[in-house]
Motif scaffolding. Structure first.
Motif, PDB file in Angstrom:
ATOM      1  N   GLU B 506     -21.271 -11.711   3.474  1.00  0.00           N
ATOM      2  CA  GLU B 506     -22.450 -11.028   2.944  1.00  0.00           C
ATOM      3  C   GLU B 506     -23.738 -11.732   3.361  1.00  0.00           C
ATOM      4  N   TYR B 507     -23.710 -13.056   3.404  1.00  0.00           N
ATOM      5  CA  TYR B 507     -24.973 -13.772   3.589  1.00  0.00           C
ATOM      6  C   TYR B 507     -25.091 -14.528   4.902  1.00  0.00           C
ATOM      7  N   VAL B 508     -23.997 -14.686   5.628  1.00  0.00           N
ATOM      8  CA  VAL B 508     -24.064 -15.443   6.869  1.00  0.00           C
ATOM      9  C   VAL B 508     -23.908 -14.494   8.051  1.00  0.00           C
ATOM     10  N   GLY B 509     -24.637 -14.741   9.085  1.00  0.00           N
ATOM     11  CA  GLY B 509     -24.473 -13.962  10.302  1.00  0.00           C
ATOM     12  C   GLY B 509     -25.263 -12.674  10.266  1.00  0.00           C
ATOM     13  N   GLY B 510     -26.386 -12.669  10.924  1.00  0.00           N
ATOM     14  CA  GLY B 510     -27.187 -11.454  10.983  1.00  0.00           C
ATOM     15  C   GLY B 510     -28.096 -11.315   9.785  1.00  0.00           C
ATOM     16  N   GLU B 511     -29.033 -10.401   9.934  1.00  0.00           N
ATOM     17  CA  GLU B 511     -30.074 -10.260   8.920  1.00  0.00           C
ATOM     18  C   GLU B 511     -29.493  -9.787   7.581  1.00  0.00           C
ATOM     19  N   HIS B 512     -28.591  -8.792   7.686  1.00  0.00           N
ATOM     20  CA  HIS B 512     -27.994  -8.270   6.457  1.00  0.00           C
ATOM     21  C   HIS B 512     -26.582  -8.766   6.257  1.00  0.00           C
ATOM     22  N   GLY B 513     -26.237  -9.828   6.918  1.00  0.00           N
ATOM     23  CA  GLY B 513     -24.884 -10.354   6.782  1.00  0.00           C
ATOM     24  C   GLY B 513     -23.982  -9.844   7.886  1.00  0.00           C
ATOM     25  N   TRP B 514     -22.886 -10.593   8.068  1.00  0.00           N
ATOM     26  CA  TRP B 514     -21.959 -10.306   9.164  1.00  0.00           C
ATOM     27  C   TRP B 514     -21.336  -8.920   9.018  1.00  0.00           C
ATOM     28  N   MET B 515     -20.886  -8.628   7.816  1.00  0.00           N
ATOM     29  CA  MET B 515     -20.184  -7.380   7.594  1.00  0.00           C
ATOM     30  C   MET B 515     -21.083  -6.199   7.929  1.00  0.00           C
ATOM     31  N   HIS B 516     -22.315  -6.268   7.456  1.00  0.00           N
ATOM     32  CA  HIS B 516     -23.256  -5.184   7.676  1.00  0.00           C
ATOM     33  C   HIS B 516     -23.523  -4.991   9.162  1.00  0.00           C
ATOM     34  N   THR B 517     -23.702  -6.107   9.857  1.00  0.00           N
ATOM     35  CA  THR B 517     -23.966  -6.018  11.301  1.00  0.00           C
ATOM     36  C   THR B 517     -22.802  -5.374  12.020  1.00  0.00           C
ATOM     37  N   MET B 518     -21.591  -5.805  11.656  1.00  0.00           N
ATOM     38  CA  MET B 518     -20.410  -5.266  12.321  1.00  0.00           C
ATOM     39  C   MET B 518     -20.297  -3.765  12.097  1.00  0.00           C
ATOM     40  N   ILE B 519     -20.492  -3.338  10.860  1.00  0.00           N
ATOM     41  CA  ILE B 519     -20.330  -1.910  10.552  1.00  0.00           C
ATOM     42  C   ILE B 519     -21.437  -1.104  11.219  1.00  0.00           C
ATOM     43  N   GLU B 520     -22.625  -1.701  11.266  1.00  0.00           N
ATOM     44  CA  GLU B 520     -23.736  -0.982  11.888  1.00  0.00           C
ATOM     45  C   GLU B 520     -23.414  -0.654  13.345  1.00  0.00           C
ATOM     46  N   HIS B 521     -22.656  -1.558  13.992  1.00  0.00           N
ATOM     47  CA  HIS B 521     -22.273  -1.332  15.382  1.00  0.00           C
ATOM     48  C   HIS B 521     -20.946  -0.613  15.479  1.00  0.00           C
ATOM     49  N   SER B 522     -20.790   0.411  14.705  1.00  0.00           N
ATOM     50  CA  SER B 522     -19.519   1.118  14.770  1.00  0.00           C
ATOM     51  C   SER B 522     -19.736   2.568  14.402  1.00  0.00           C
ATOM     52  N   THR B 523     -18.666   3.320  14.564  1.00  0.00           N
ATOM     53  CA  THR B 523     -18.774   4.738  14.225  1.00  0.00           C
ATOM     54  C   THR B 523     -18.941   4.937  12.736  1.00  0.00           C
ATOM     55  N   ALA B 524     -18.707   3.871  11.960  1.00  0.00           N
ATOM     56  CA  ALA B 524     -18.782   4.025  10.513  1.00  0.00           C
ATOM     57  C   ALA B 524     -20.203   3.850   9.983  1.00  0.00           C
ATOM     58  N   SER B 525     -21.160   3.559  10.868  1.00  0.00           N
ATOM     59  CA  SER B 525     -22.494   3.285  10.359  1.00  0.00           C
ATOM     60  C   SER B 525     -23.132   4.569   9.832  1.00  0.00           C
ATOM     61  N   VAL B 526     -23.817   4.453   8.726  1.00  0.00           N
ATOM     62  CA  VAL B 526     -24.503   5.610   8.136  1.00  0.00           C
ATOM     63  C   VAL B 526     -25.958   5.254   7.924  1.00  0.00           C
ATOM     64  N   GLU B 527     -26.808   6.217   8.104  1.00  0.00           N
ATOM     65  CA  GLU B 527     -28.234   5.957   7.865  1.00  0.00           C
ATOM     66  C   GLU B 527     -28.545   6.303   6.430  1.00  0.00           C
ATOM     67  N   HIS B 528     -28.311   5.363   5.599  1.00  0.00           N
ATOM     68  CA  HIS B 528     -28.531   5.625   4.188  1.00  0.00           C
ATOM     69  C   HIS B 528     -28.958   4.325   3.535  1.00  0.00           C
ATOM     70  N   GLU B 529     -30.091   4.351   2.881  1.00  0.00           N
ATOM     71  CA  GLU B 529     -30.575   3.137   2.228  1.00  0.00           C
ATOM     72  C   GLU B 529     -30.269   3.215   0.745  1.00  0.00           C
TER      73      GLU B 529
END
Lengths: 518, 669
Positions: B506-529
């Motif tokens: 959650e807190y290490v790796g990337g601005e929003h965390g590793w998990m968020h970065t990984m998902i953002e770079h995938s077909t699972a990413s959604v544009e929803h805040e």
């Protein structure tokens, strides 16, 4: 003229090698030393290898319009290859016990292998025929040696009886198709297939020509054991020695189908309606008669004879369909092997050949009480005694039945699939029902090998050639079932060359005729 | 390592499977199977890590297609062994091979001496092959291949003890229930093909995205696809109404429960929906339905777990419940949360199952927690390892289970506060489920490890060879700790994951965390805040406080009833006897299915069996098929008389007939 002769002879190198080999076999067979006489098998093998290589290296010559010149290369190579397999089956035992077991089978001399090679040469020549006389001679060159081979292969009264029956009925059929050839010549005024073809295009409804053609076709039906010329098959197959039977099941049949394709090429595909109807009727009758008679048999050799009849029926479907592009609206057929009836027949010949050779090879390896193994009971429990041979038999039976992944399945796909693309739905349904009936005798063969308890005292001949031939044929039947793609595409290429140049014109004439009759 | 090399990844475990199958053939080779399996899975992990840390990691994360093999190529339809690599794939690969390697290592100790040792590892290797194929597939057809492959391995491994009737029954149940879902999945793939003209994942997703972004006609067929796919996901991931197979699936060896029925296979439904999220967005109702079913299942399973007395059973229902959370996550478009929970859940649930396995192993197969107590002295390492897992499952901050569950509930609540009351209700239900989770998790832990020491050995007399040299199985000495290698050490790794994986991701790796970065770079990413405020505080802080309170309440209750005052639990049980009975009997769902589905179907089957026996077999096969052709054969047989003359006549007659017909045809024209 002389140039034409030279060109023609240039396409015949494989045949010439084969004939030379036959002569060499004859000469060696006369030698006074037994060790030298035994080399005839190797001479025959070398001949086949050389002929095969020459045929494979040669280019496909396209002769004048009709003829199978394009297919000739494929067929010559295939004949040489299958010939080698058949040769392995005809080798005798190497051990004393084996020789003792095969008391009724004489040591095959040079003359046997000379006939063997001559007959194969006949098939090669059939493939290259472009003239009625040539075709007749080629067909007879195929058949005549087989009569003798049946008589020589087994020292038993049954074999002699078979040979006589085979000879007389074969002569009768030869008379029939020779009569047909004569009528064709009478109608067209030429023995050249190309000329007759041209004549047929110009006079599509000439009665004499039709009569001649139908007589020829019916006569040739003897070679492929199709109704109504099928009567001999069971008796002859049963009487002949198993390796010779395997030869009969493949070689004359191939020549017959090539001749049929040549004959029907005269009128071209799509076949005129009466001829198409005739072929379809013969196909249905042949497959049905073969299968129902096979069902009520207890002798495996006879069963395989009826199976041979039935398979001819299936292959006639491919003959009926003919080369691709001949039917309007079959746009896909140019690229796919499905839709090319000729290719389907060529492939099926090999598929059937390997499967049936495997089956006969197993029978050829087994002996029961100084006789050949030939009943279901003889095969019972083979799995416990000779698992390898039993496996070969099972593969052969399942391939003949057309079960995936054996090659028989692939062959049936191409045959029936091609028939479907041309809209012969009823015929395909009948053919598939017939395949189902055939399970009634193929599966018991496999089942008795695997599940039954051994019943009779079956011995195995130590004949490495025969066993290797059996295993090789079975392996081919499986491997080609998986990877037959290359073979299919080369059969497809071969089959496409036969394409009728003037097919469009025929249908056009047909349409005009219909139009005026309205 | 180049991203291309990933195409070899699934085949390494397959090679391992082949080798293990060879090991099955001889007792001398059998002991090698475990090492082969661990090595093959570990090398797959190494390959994935090599690509991730290699020079082309950017390519691996941004969505690359890697072609390995041609498979089906007919006309315009093509489905091959081509893999789609993106952030989501990499996460799944880490989970499958990483957790897989640890569990396989544990299993080499756990299964030692079992007569099916090599068969077990064959199943595990094959499973890893199928599972990696599933997560890497670019074509839906290939994904389906992996999907069915993991189903098959699940069936084989649940039924591993094939001489025990209940294991066989459980295997069949799992297989059949999954068939129902898979039928929907298959139909969904067919419909995708007819609708989008492709079975390639990334092409279908692109087309769906295009429609979503640029507006296009959304046909009825497009709206049906998500519901069909959903059926497959609910079957494989054990959601209501298809969850009934998972608790029974615990009949398999415990490492299998940990690997297949907790960490990896059962999460593939969540993975599939996350992967195809744009397609699910095509329908207005699809994702809310997913969220509702997920939440309902989470609650339902948690209540059943409250009274369950089976060591593995509690964790099985808790798995069903946690999977419900994941579906809630993807259902509220919080794909990051859903996959995040999948990720952390894999650690702590594998840990819980394996420690449960250790307890079970030590007690010779005993599973009833009512017979246990105070085992912490005898099995201190197992005790505290399980404690770590329990804290994570109970959602105590800052353990990993909290971080991911928090993200899901937070996102649900945020959407609920933004005018979507449905999600508000779901979030509240989720919070309540969290309370139940904390209670039942620690109920189990307190029961097993705290209080006065007591235990009863189980029926199982160890494994065949085991019994001779292993003292704990021969009785007398009672349960004792598992060895560090190869059993407890992998558990320590899992425990570290259970404790810290959440925070790190959650807190290490990337601005929003590793998990968020990984998902953002995938077909699972959604544009929803997802943002929101409650009581003047940021929603995030509210969630932390709420979670702490809930966890404390749940654990406190459990401690009171099952550690400090065990008699009070009995009193409470009597007071709510009818409710407890309902829960103990799992709401009678199995009985209901039996009555409503199984029996009518069986009746149908008997009826059709009669038709088969008499109409098909009796009439058609025996009489029409059997006698018809034979009769014709007997009629024709006399024509084969063997006489040359009659053959000649026959041929002549045949020719005459042909000629007559020909004349008729020619003149009749």
């Amino acid at each position: 003229m002389s140039n034409l002769m030279v060109d023609k002879v240039a396409t015949l190198w494989p045949e010439m090698v084969m004939l030379a080999g036959a002569v060499a076999c004859l000469m060696t067979g006369l030698s006074s030393q037994a060790s030298r006489r035994r080399t005839v098998v190797w001479i025959a093998a070398a001949t086949l290898v050389i002929a095969g290589i020459i045929a494979a290296a040669g280019t496909a010559q396209a002769t004048s319009g009709v003829g199978l010149a394009g297919m000739a290369k494929f067929i010559k190579v295939a004949v040489a290859a299958v010939g080698l397999l058949l040769l392995m089956l005809n080798t005798s035992s190497t051990s004393q016990e084996g020789v003792a077991l095969m008391r009724d089978t004489p040591e095959l001399g040079g003359e046997f292998f000379a006939f063997f090679l001559c007959s194969l040469t006949g098939v090669m020549l059939t493939a290259g025929a472009d003239d009625l006389v040539w075709l007749f001679l080629a067909l007879e060159l195929t058949s005549l040696p087989t009569y003798v081979m049946v008589a020589m292969g087994r020292q038993k009264l049954e074999a002699r009886e078979s040979a006589v029956k085979y000879f007389f009925l074969g002569a009768m059929s030869a008379a029939l198709f020779l009569y047909g050839f004569a009528l064709l010549y009478g109608a067209a005024g030429s023995t050249q297939l190309a000329d007759i073809h041209q004549y047929a295009l110009d006079n599509p409804h000439d009665g004499l020509l039709m009569f001649g053609l139908v007589l020829a076709v019916v006569g040739i039906c003897f070679k492929i054991a199709a109704v109504p010329m099928h009567f001999y098959a069971a008796d002859v197959y049963q009487g002949a020695a198993s390796p010779v039977t395997a030869f009969l099941a493949f070689v004359p049949k191939s020549a017959g189908f090539l001749a049929l394709l040549l004959m029907l090429g005269i009128v071209g595909w799509p076949l005129p309606q009466p001829i198409a109807w005739l072929i379809a009727a013969i196909a249905v009758a042949t497959m049905t008669v073969g299968n129902v008679l096979g069902l009520v048999q207890s002798n495996v050799k006879r069963v395989l004879a009826y199976s041979s009849i039935a398979h001819s029926g299936y292959m006639l479907l491919g003959v009926l369909i003919g080369p691709p592009g001949s039917a309007p609206g079959s746009g896909n057929s140019a690229t796919s092997a499905i839709g090319n009836g000729v290719a389907a027949v060529l492939f099926y010949l090999l598929a059937y050949g390997f499967s049936t050779i495997a089956a006969f090879a197993v029978l050829a390896c087994l002996r029961v009480e100084n006789d050949e193994a030939q009943t279901y009971n003889d095969l019972a429990g083979l799995m416990q005694r000779r698992p390898a041979l039993a496996a070969v038999m099972v593969v052969a039976a399942l391939s003949l039945l057309g079960l995936p992944p054996m090659v028989g399945f692939l062959g049936k796909i191409y045959l029936f699939g091609s028939a479907l693309t041309q809209g012969y739905v009823v015929l395909v349904v009948i053919a598939v029902l017939n395949s189902a009936i055939s399970a009634g005798y193929y599966l018991p063969i496999a089942a008795s090998c695997i599940f039954s308890k051994p019943m009779r005292d079956v011995q195995t001949i130590e004949a490495p050639g025969r066993q290797a031939g059996a295993v090789l044929a079975a392996i081919l039947a499986v491997v080609l079932g998986f990877g037959g793609g290359k073979l299919v595409s080369s059969a497809n290429d071969a089959g496409r060359v036969v394409k009728q140049k003037h097919a469009d014109k025929v249908s056009q004439v047909d349409q005009e005729k219909q139009f005026t009759s309205q | 390592m180049a991203v291309e090399t990933l195409k070899f990844l699934p085949w390494i475990p397959l090679l391992g499977a082949v080798l293990c199958a060879i090991c099955c053939t001889s007792p001398a080779l059998r002991r090698l199977a475990g090492a082969i399996c661990v090595l093959s899975v570990a090398s797959a992990l190494a390959l994935a890590l090599g690509v991730y840390f290699g020079p082309q990691s950017q390519a691996a994360l941004s969505g690359t297609t890697v072609h390995a093999l041609r498979w089906i190529d007919v006309h315009s339809f093509s489905a091959g062994f081509s893999y789609y690599i993106d952030g989501l794939t990499m996460i799944m690969l880490f989970v499958v091979t990483g957790i897989g390697a640890l569990i396989a290592l544990y299993a080499t100790g756990y299964m030692k001496g079992d007569r099916g040792y090599a068969r077990f590892f064959f199943g595990v290797c094959l499973f890893i092959f199928a599972m990696t194929t599933l997560v890497m597939a670019d074509s839906l057809v290939l994904l389906y291949l992996g999907w069915e492959g993991v189903g098959l391995c699940s069936y084989l491994l649940i039924g591993y003890y094939y001489d025990k009737p209940f294991a066989v029954e459980a295997a069949k149940k799992a297989f059949i229930v999954n068939r129902i879902g898979d039928l929907g999945f298959a139909l969904g793939i067919f419909l995708t093909w007819t609708t989008f003209d492709t079975v390639s994942l990334h092409e279908a997703i692109e087309k769906a995205r295009h429609i979503l972004e640029h507006g296009g006609e959304i046909t009825t067929a497009m709206q049906c696809i998500p519901f069909l796919l959903m059926a497959g996901a609910f079957g494989k991931s054990a959601q209501f109404p298809l969850y009934v197979w998972l608790p029974d699936a615990m009949a398999g060896p415990t490492p299998v429960s940990a690997l297949i029925h907790a960490a990896t296979m059962v999460t593939s439904g969540v993975f599939m929906i996350a992967r195809l999220i744009p397609i699910f967005e095509l329908s207005t109702y699809a994702l809310p339905v997913v969220a509702i079913i997920g939440t309902f299942t989470a609650l339902l399973a948690a209540t059943i777990a409250l009274t369950n007395n089976d060591l593995k059973g509690v964790f099985a229902y808790s798995t069903v419940s946690q999977l419900g959370y994941m579906f809630l996550g993807v259902g509220v478009l919080s794909t990051t949360g859903g996959i995040f929970h999948l990720f952390t859940h894999a650690f702590f649930k594998a840990l819980l199952f394996l420690t449960a396995g250790s307890v079970m192993h030590a007690l010779a197969g005993q599973l009833d927690i009512r017979t246990m107590g105070g085992l912490r002295k005898r099995m201190p390492v197992t005790c505290w390892l399980m404690f770590a897992g329990c804290l994570a499952l109970a959602g105590v901050p800052p353990f990993s289970g909290f971080v991911s569950k928090d993200m899901i509930l937070h996102d649900a609540l945020a959407r609920g506060l933004h005018g979507e009351p449905l999600f508000f209700v779901l979030a509240i239900a989720g919070l309540f489920t969290a309370l139940l989770t904390a209670y039942y998790t620690f109920r189990l832990w307190f029961r097993v490890f705290m209080g006065p020491e007591r235990f009863e050995m189980g029926e199982e007399h160890g494994h065949d060879e085991h019994a001779a040299h292993d003292e704990h199985a021969s009785g007398g000495h009672g349960p004792h700790e598992m060895p560090w290698w190869p059993m407890n050490l992998p558990l320590v790794v899992l425990a570290i994951g259970a404790i810290a994986a959440g925070i790190l991701a959650e807190y290490v790796g990337g601005e929003h965390g590793w998990m968020h970065t990984m998902i953002e770079h995938s077909t699972a990413s959604v544009e929803h805040e997802f943002h929101g405020e409650l009581f003047g505080l940021s929603l995030h802080s509210v969630m932390v406080v709420l979670s702490l309170l809930i966890a404390a309440l749940g654990i406190g209750t459990a401690a009171y009833l099952h550690w400090l005052r065990r008699d009070a639990a009995g009193v409470l049980e009597q007071k709510f006897a009818p409710l407890v009975k309902l829960l103990v009997n799992k709401y009678y769902v199995d009985e209901l299915y039996d009555l409503a589905i199984v029996r009518p179907l069986r009746g149908c089957g008997k009826f059709f069996n009669l038709i088969d026996d008499y109409l098909i077999q009796g009439f058609l096969v025996q009489i029409v098929g059997g006698w018809g052709p034979r009769l014709v054969g007997y009629v024709l047989k006399p024509s084969q008389s063997g006489r040359l003359q009659s053959y000649g006549v026959g041929m002549a007659v045949g020719v005459v007939i042909v000629m007559v017909i020909l004349i008729f045809k020619l003149t009749g024209n």
